[in-house]
Enzyme design. Structure first.
Site, mmCIF file in Angstrom:
data_model
loop_
_atom_site.group_PDB
_atom_site.id
_atom_site.type_symbol
_atom_site.label_atom_id
_atom_site.label_comp_id
_atom_site.label_asym_id
_atom_site.label_seq_id
_atom_site.Cartn_x
_atom_site.Cartn_y
_atom_site.Cartn_z
ATOM 1 N N ASP B 327 0.840 -1.130 -0.103
ATOM 2 C CA ASP B 327 0.107 0.067 0.091
ATOM 3 C C ASP B 327 0.865 1.284 -0.136
ATOM 4 O O ASP B 327 1.853 1.173 0.928
ATOM 5 C CB ASP B 327 -0.838 -0.006 1.304
ATOM 6 C CG ASP B 327 -2.000 1.044 1.391
ATOM 7 O OD1 ASP B 327 -2.195 1.646 0.296
ATOM 8 O OD2 ASP B 327 -2.456 1.381 2.009
ATOM 9 N N ASP B 329 1.891 4.804 0.873
ATOM 10 C CA ASP B 329 1.766 5.685 2.091
ATOM 11 C C ASP B 329 1.063 7.108 1.639
ATOM 12 O O ASP B 329 1.673 7.823 0.734
ATOM 13 C CB ASP B 329 3.187 5.864 2.876
ATOM 14 C CG ASP B 329 3.596 4.736 2.989
ATOM 15 O OD1 ASP B 329 2.969 3.936 3.543
ATOM 16 O OD2 ASP B 329 5.035 4.689 3.086
ATOM 17 N N CYS B 330 -0.079 7.238 2.214
ATOM 18 C CA CYS B 330 -1.145 8.282 1.734
ATOM 19 C C CYS B 330 -0.570 9.069 0.411
ATOM 20 O O CYS B 330 -0.284 9.774 0.130
ATOM 21 C CB CYS B 330 -0.552 9.593 2.940
ATOM 22 S SG CYS B 330 0.896 9.972 3.237
ATOM 23 N N PHE B 331 -1.136 7.956 -0.355
ATOM 24 C CA PHE B 331 -0.927 8.241 -1.905
ATOM 25 C C PHE B 331 -1.105 9.624 -2.352
ATOM 26 O O PHE B 331 -0.133 9.995 -3.022
ATOM 27 C CB PHE B 331 -1.746 7.128 -2.604
ATOM 28 C CG PHE B 331 -1.711 6.973 -4.047
ATOM 29 C CD1 PHE B 331 -0.411 6.713 -4.754
ATOM 30 C CD2 PHE B 331 -2.796 7.465 -4.859
ATOM 31 C CE1 PHE B 331 -0.241 6.671 -5.932
ATOM 32 C CE2 PHE B 331 -2.634 7.308 -6.294
ATOM 33 C CZ PHE B 331 -1.362 6.901 -6.832
ATOM 34 N N ASN B 366 -1.071 13.549 4.887
ATOM 35 C CA ASN B 366 0.336 12.888 5.039
ATOM 36 C C ASN B 366 0.521 12.811 6.803
ATOM 37 O O ASN B 366 -0.489 13.316 7.646
ATOM 38 C CB ASN B 366 1.460 13.619 4.659
ATOM 39 C CG ASN B 366 1.931 14.808 5.339
ATOM 40 O OD1 ASN B 366 1.014 15.290 6.386
ATOM 41 N ND2 ASN B 366 3.019 15.424 5.030
ATOM 42 N N ALA B 369 0.539 15.362 9.254
ATOM 43 C CA ALA B 369 -0.614 15.911 9.529
ATOM 44 C C ALA B 369 -1.747 15.270 10.172
ATOM 45 O O ALA B 369 -2.195 15.397 11.113
ATOM 46 C CB ALA B 369 -1.565 16.400 8.048
ATOM 47 N N GLU B 425 -3.101 0.299 -3.963
ATOM 48 C CA GLU B 425 -2.944 -1.003 -3.052
ATOM 49 C C GLU B 425 -3.293 -2.270 -3.544
ATOM 50 O O GLU B 425 -4.187 -2.584 -4.750
ATOM 51 C CB GLU B 425 -4.247 -0.652 -2.020
ATOM 52 C CG GLU B 425 -4.227 -1.559 -0.845
ATOM 53 C CD GLU B 425 -5.450 -1.120 0.121
ATOM 54 O OE1 GLU B 425 -6.281 -0.133 -0.319
ATOM 55 O OE2 GLU B 425 -5.426 -1.872 1.250
#
Lengths: 207, 1030
Positions: B327, B329-331, B366, B369, B425
């Site tokens: 996956d 990360d915070c695509f 992200n 945040a 993902e």
């Protein structure tokens, strides 16, 4: 070879290993493992025998049998098998020479006496074909020696190392035995018999 | 080379000197005084003082060489095409690199860059001179102990050099630091696996580098890869790149400045292309439609996967499955901020509107945040409350599309089984790959990071659920392997117990009620009260112990193949134990012996136990305990039944022919009752009974019982072929050959053919020849038996029978060929020879008797009673029915029949009152060698059933013969199985015509087989002959 100093066992062992070489040659010929042209007629102990002509084959048989000499002399060798096996290395037929050299025998041995007795084996071998079974294609054979105990001592170890553990598979059931010839004299007892897989052997050995 | 040199105690590597500290960022120098380069930090002093000085000299020379090269390059540059300006020359000023291991570009290329751009290149690592260590791979041990390896110097990837060149200024090395994990050295297997892939990417990469270098040399463009330069202004860069990259972003900025305008633009009221725009800006739409795009893009791969999926379904169940869930990360954020490296550590969210009071929903934030509490789905204004510094960026769907494609390209490259979940993902099934799944995940993540400049996290586990959960705990930018709990347990506690624990803690228990565990071993052990004085005590104890074990085995209904004898021997010097008659301090010895066929009988156990005991070579007085155990247990029922079946099967052909034979003989009897005789060797008792009656009616015919010449002459055609399975049909015999055989052999063959052979010879040859054969046979027998000095001379019997026969034949009413009678009379004496005596004198041929010599005549008259009663009773045969006949009352066990020369039995038999034994003894005396097989062969004809002998005589004879044979077997088993085998083969051959020998054979065979089994580990192809009794 200095014959004077040899013990009766040494003398016997020498005769025996020589005989084994001839007998193994005969067995291989008998089984038709190689084309008949690979053998030539010879005379041994006044019996017509077959001897392998191919140097490699002859050498294998010769080295295998002659290397047994020290062990036979010590009475370590219990059996010498000529095993024929199929492509899965499962034995189909074994020619078993059961050997017993009396270690405590001290009288002089007449080579001719033993020779005479061993001669009978060769004669019987030449007519033993009906007792054997035909081999399937792509089979193999080997000479296996069964020792009563693993040889001890440094000098013999080297010789013993020439022998490798066999990877021929074992039968699970006691085999069928067909005696071919036995002799019992002093100091040597030899028995030759055939072993075939038991008919109720789990794997289908025979088609 | 450098990595090695750091391990070497000798070189100048290890001295901690103050750093050159010329590089702008290198402020890590230690306040240590420069040390003698020869002094090693390792504990022992360097023994290689000379070598150290050599190295110093070498380093000095290399340095001089490098300087000379650099000078020549720069001078060349002055004339040559790529002109380096003065400022340019200083890109790597003050930088001194040391390249460790394999890098791309190679160390030589890096050296070239250093040469051209004012840097220094060190061949050997030295803390004094080197400022940066360049390497792309480090072994695990060095990674773990990075500080010891680098001595505090920055360890940087080679890209730093390239990018600095491209940027035409010295970039900060910080982002290029070698990260643990990312540089984990590839295994050889992965190398081979990905060889193709990596080479292709390598090629691409190098091209890129070249371009970058050219670009850098022309110093015309801003850095394309957007790396933070240390001195470069962040805001400017961001702005520039943003302008270049994202049109929408600038639009959004405009919109942010004028919220009302944006409202107007994005509403259905005003915008005619609202739907189009709406979807264009919708993240959910992007995700929703992504799947279709993905299908199109990877359709070929997907179908391939599906088909292979089905093929491999069966495999995957067998193998341990390994699933990777990967996956990004915070695509949505990281795709955007990859171009703004300065934003990496700031809270960033992606949203289509940047209005701080707006009700736009944050679609992705992200991790920084997220720490502030910004979540996907909350309004921008709420997010701003949580995190006032939140940077809000707009979508960049093209970039998303591009990254997603790259992402899936990478996944498909590494694994054939990819299940896409979303644009960022996916699940990978790496069960089929023979590489460690962790390595695969690492490689994939590394490649993703390199290609997309976004990080991804991976979870590895045995199923989808666990993999996904693992990913969650791995985020951000990590990976987690969730080992199978079951496997861990099995590793710690062994397979079975691990499995059990795993099941139990889940409340699973598959055991059934009432399963009794089968005993693995059965035996008995006595450790108290064992004191032997001598071997007989010990043997006596062993007998009882074996009896006990045998009883236990039989009680359990099992048989064992491995016999283990345990012996407790008093330890040397051990005193008598405190416990009365206890075993005390003992040395335990144990040996076992495995036999091919399971046993449970006492005798076999005793034999083996004795053998093992003797192999210990111990003084029986020292024995304090003995135990006998059997293992490799088999159910006695099964084994017995199985064996019986085999025996039945083996003997079935014979059995079949036998019954056929009986049928035919019965039909014979039906068609001609006047001509009845025993045609089969083992008639049923019922038959006997009836025949007995018949016999009384026609006593003359009864005499024919054994030879059955009448029927064989008459019914020869039907009886002949089924006579015996082992014999070739009579017709097949070459009479010429047979005729020329030695007479003994003809005799024996004739017995087997029940006299038909001689008939055949006679028919084919005519009178003269036959009389010759017959007379020669007679004379031979005469010669051989003349030496007999006691009892009746065989010659007498022979001649008597000769006469009797002829008389008999003459009486036969059914002989059609009158001419033949004359020679039949003579020929059939051969089978008749084997009848010991005629029943009475009245049956003797008077004419023959008359021609005999006077003394012989007298003998015959003296021997034969005028009327001998026939006593063939049913009881006799039934009492010897197999297998009951094996259990003889045996009073002769202790006697050694074969000891002495001539063997003791010869004399014993000779003096016996039993006529059968007398005969055997005589033959034994007459023959030169005392081999039983030859004796049997010569004597067998006389052992054919003789009806007139009493039960007792039979029983005694059988009993003695059995004993004789049994002892012979024991005597010869070790040295001459051929001889025993011959005996048995002969007995088997002759058994159809001799009940005695059949019984002897059947009774002695089990012993023979058992001994062969023990001595040779096999069995002979001999089976018990089934009698025709039901």
């Amino acid at each position: 070879m200095d014959r004077k100093n040899t013990s009766p066992q040494g003398e016997t062992a020498r005769v025996l290993t020589e005989f084994l070489e001839v007998a193994v040659n005969c067995i291989v010929f008998l089984k038709g493992f190689y084309p008949p042209a690979a053998f030539e007629r010879r005379r041994y102990m006044n019996v017509v025998v077959q001897k392998a002509r191919h140097p490699q084959l002859a050498d294998y048989i010769h080295s295998a049998t002659s290397n047994l000499l020290p062990f036979v002399q010590k009475g370590l060798v219990e059996r010498v098998n000529v095993t024929f096996y199929d492509k899965e290395h499962i034995p189909l037929e074994k020619f078993v020479f059961k050997i017993d050299v009396n270690q405590s025998y001290n009288s002089k041995v007449e080579e001719s006496d033993i020779g005479f007795a061993l001669r009978a084996f060769l004669i019987k071998l030449t007519v033993a074909k009906p007792a054997t079974k035909p081999l399937p294609p792509s089979s193999g054979w080997e000479i296996t020696a069964y020792f009563r105990a693993l040889p001890q001592g440094s000098s013999k170890e080297k010789e013993a190392q020439l022998w490798i553990p066999t990877d021929t598979k074992q039968w699970l059931q006691p085999p069928d035995i067909t005696p071919i010839k036995s002799m019992s004299s002093q100091p040597l007892k030899v028995q030759l018999y055939l072993e075939h897989p038991n008919p109720c052997e789990p794997k289908k050995l025979e088609e | 080379m450098g990595s090695k040199s750091s391990d070497r105690p000798s070189t100048s590597v290890s001295s901690f000197a103050s750093a050159a500290a010329s590089g702008g960022s290198l402020k890590r120098s230690r306040n240590r005084t420069p040390q003698n380069p020869l002094r090693s930090t390792t504990k022992r002093k360097s023994p290689f003082a000379d070598f150290g000085s050599y190295m110093a000299e070498k380093n000095r020379k290399l340095g001089a060489q490098f300087r000379a090269d650099a000078a020549s390059v720069s001078s060349l540059g002055a004339d040559g095409a790529p002109v380096d300006s003065e400022e340019d020359k200083g890109v790597f000023r003050g930088v001194s690199i040391f390249v460790d291991g394999f890098t791309i570009p190679s160390s030589q290329e890096l050296r070239g860059y250093m040469l051209r751009h004012g840097g220094r290149f060190e061949n050997y690592f030295s803390r004094d001179t080197v400022t940066h260590i360049i390497c792309s791979n480090l072994p695990n041990s060095k990674m773990r102990n990075l500080r010891a390896f680098s001595h505090g110097l920055p360890v940087v990837r080679p890209e730093w050099v390239l990018h600095s060149l491209a940027a035409n200024r010295l970039l900060s090395w910080a982002p290029y630091q070698l990260v643990h994990g990312a540089c984990k050295q590839q295994k050889l297997s992965t190398y081979f696996h990905h060889q193709r892939i990596s080479t292709s990417s390598d090629a691409k990469g190098s091209i890129n580098h070249d371009e970058a270098i050219k670009v850098g040399q022309n110093h015309s463009v801003v850095p394309t890869d957007g790396q933070t330069s240390e001195c470069g202004g962040i805001s400017i860069q961001v702005g520039d790149v943003a302008c270049l990259k994202s049109e929408e972003f600038s639009q959004a900025r405009d919109a942010n400045q004028e919220p009302s305008a944006s409202n107007m633009v994005h509403s259905t009221l005003t915008d005619p292309n609202f739907v189009e725009n709406y979807f264009k800006n919708s993240r959910l739409h992007f995700i929703g439609t992504w799947r279709n795009r993905y299908r199109q893009r990877f359709s070929k791969l997907l179908t391939g996967v599906k088909s292979s999926n089905e093929n491999l379904k069966c495999h995957s169940t067998k193998q341990k499955t390994a699933i990777i869930h990967i996956d990004m990360d915070c695509f949505f954020v990281s795709v955007i901020i990859r171009n703004f490296p300065d934003l990496v550590h700031k809270p960033v969210a992606v949203c289509h509107s940047d209005n701080p009071r707006g009700t736009a929903e944050i679609s992705s934030a992200n991790y920084v945040a997220r720490n502030f509490g910004v979540k996907a789905g909350i309004f921008v204004r709420d997010a701003k409350v949580c995190c006032p510094n939140l940077v809000i960026l707009p979508y960049d769907f093209e970039a998303y599309q591009e990254v997603a494609e790259q992402f899936y390209n990478i996944l498909h490259k590494h694994c054939s089984k990819v299940q896409a979940l979303s644009c960022d993902e996916a699940f990978l099934d790496v069960t089929e790959c023979d590489v460690d799944p962790e390595d695969i995940a690492l490689a994939i993540r590394k490649e993703i990071a390199e290609t997309t400049r976004c990080t991804a996290s991976a979870g590895i586990a045995e199923n989808l659920l666990l993999a996904r959960l693992a990913t969650r705990s791995a985020k951000p930018n990590g990976q987690r392997f969730l080992p199978s709990e079951k496997e861990g347990l099995q590793k710690d506690f062994g397979e079975k117990i691990g499995d059990m624990l795993w099941n139990y803690c889940r409340g699973i228990d598959n055991r059934n009620v009432g399963e009794v565990q089968e005993a693995k071993s059965i035996g008995a052990e006595v450790n108290w009260g064992i004191r032997f004085n001598d071997m007989t005590d010990c043997n006596h104890f062993l007998i009882n112990l074996c009896k006990e074990v045998s009883l236990r085995l039989q009680g359990c209904g099992v048989q064992g193949r491995t016999v283990t004898l345990k012996v407790k021997k008093r330890k040397h010097g051990a005193a008598e134990p405190l416990k009365f008659m206890g075993c005390g301090d003992c040395q335990n010895m144990s040996r076992s012996n495995t036999v091919p066929i399971a046993i449970d009988n006492e005798a076999a156990l005793l034999r083996i136990a004795k053998k093992i005991l003797s192999s210990f070579h111990i003084d029986v007085k020292e024995v304090r305990g003995i135990g006998l155990h059997l293992t490799k247990l088999e159910s006695a029922k099964i084994t017995r039944k199985g064996r019986e079946n085999i025996a039945v099967w083996l003997s079935s052909p014979m059995h079949a022919t036998r019954s056929k034979c009986k049928q035919i003989s019965q039909s014979d009897r039906q068609c001609d009752n006047g001509d009845f005789s025993f045609s089969s060797g083992a008639p049923e008792s019922g038959d006997l009974d009836s025949s007995h009656k018949l016999d009384q009616d026609k006593p003359t015919l009864l005499f024919q019982d054994a030879g059955s010449n009448c029927s064989s002459i008459k019914g020869a055609d039907c009886v002949r072929p089924i006579r015996s399975s082992a014999l070739p049909p009579l017709q097949d015999l070459d009479i010429d050959v047979v005729r020329n055989l030695p007479t003994e052999i003809i005799l024996e063959m004739d017995v087997l053919y029940k006299g038909e052979l001689s008939d055949l010879i006679s028919k084919s040859k005519g009178n003269n020849c036959l009389t010759h054969v017959c007379s020669s046979t007679v004379s031979l027998i005469d010669a051989s038996t003349n030496s007999a000095d006691t009892g009746i001379s065989d010659a007498h019997i022979d001649s008597v029978k000769l006469g009797l026969d002829s008389k008999d034949k003459g009486k036969m009413p059914i002989c059609e060929n009158v001419e033949s009678i004359s020679y039949v009379d003579q020929v059939t004496m051969e089978p008749k020879l084997f009848d010991l005596m005629p029943a009475s004198l009245s049956q003797a041929d008077a004419s023959v008797l008359e021609q005999m010599p006077e003394d012989v005549k007298a003998d015959v008259h003296g021997l034969l009673p005028l009327h001998r009663e026939l006593k063939v009773s049913k009881d006799f045969y039934t009492c010897f029915d197999f297998p009951s006949c094996v259990q003889f009352p045996d009073p002769h066990l202790k006697t050694h029949l074969w000891s002495g020369d001539p063997p003791w039995w010869v004399e014993k038999f000779n003096t016996s009152k039993n006529i059968l034994l007398n005969v055997i003894s005589r033959h034994a005396k007459s023959s030169k060698d005392i081999r039983l097989s030859s004796i049997l062969q010569s004597v067998a004809p006389f052992l054919l059933p003789v009806c007139e002998l009493s039960n007792e005589v039979y029983a005694e004879a059988i009993c003695w013969l059995h004993e004789l044979l049994a002892q012979y077997i024991v005597l010869k088993i070790g040295s001459d199985i051929e001889e025993i085998y011959n005996c048995f083969c002969f007995l088997k051959r002759i058994s159809p015509s001799s009940k005695i020998l059949l019984l002897v054979y059947n009774s002695a065979l089990p012993l023979f087989q058992a001994l062969v089994n023990e001595n040779y580990g096999g069995k002979l192809r001999l089976s018990v002959i089934q009698t025709t009794d039901e």
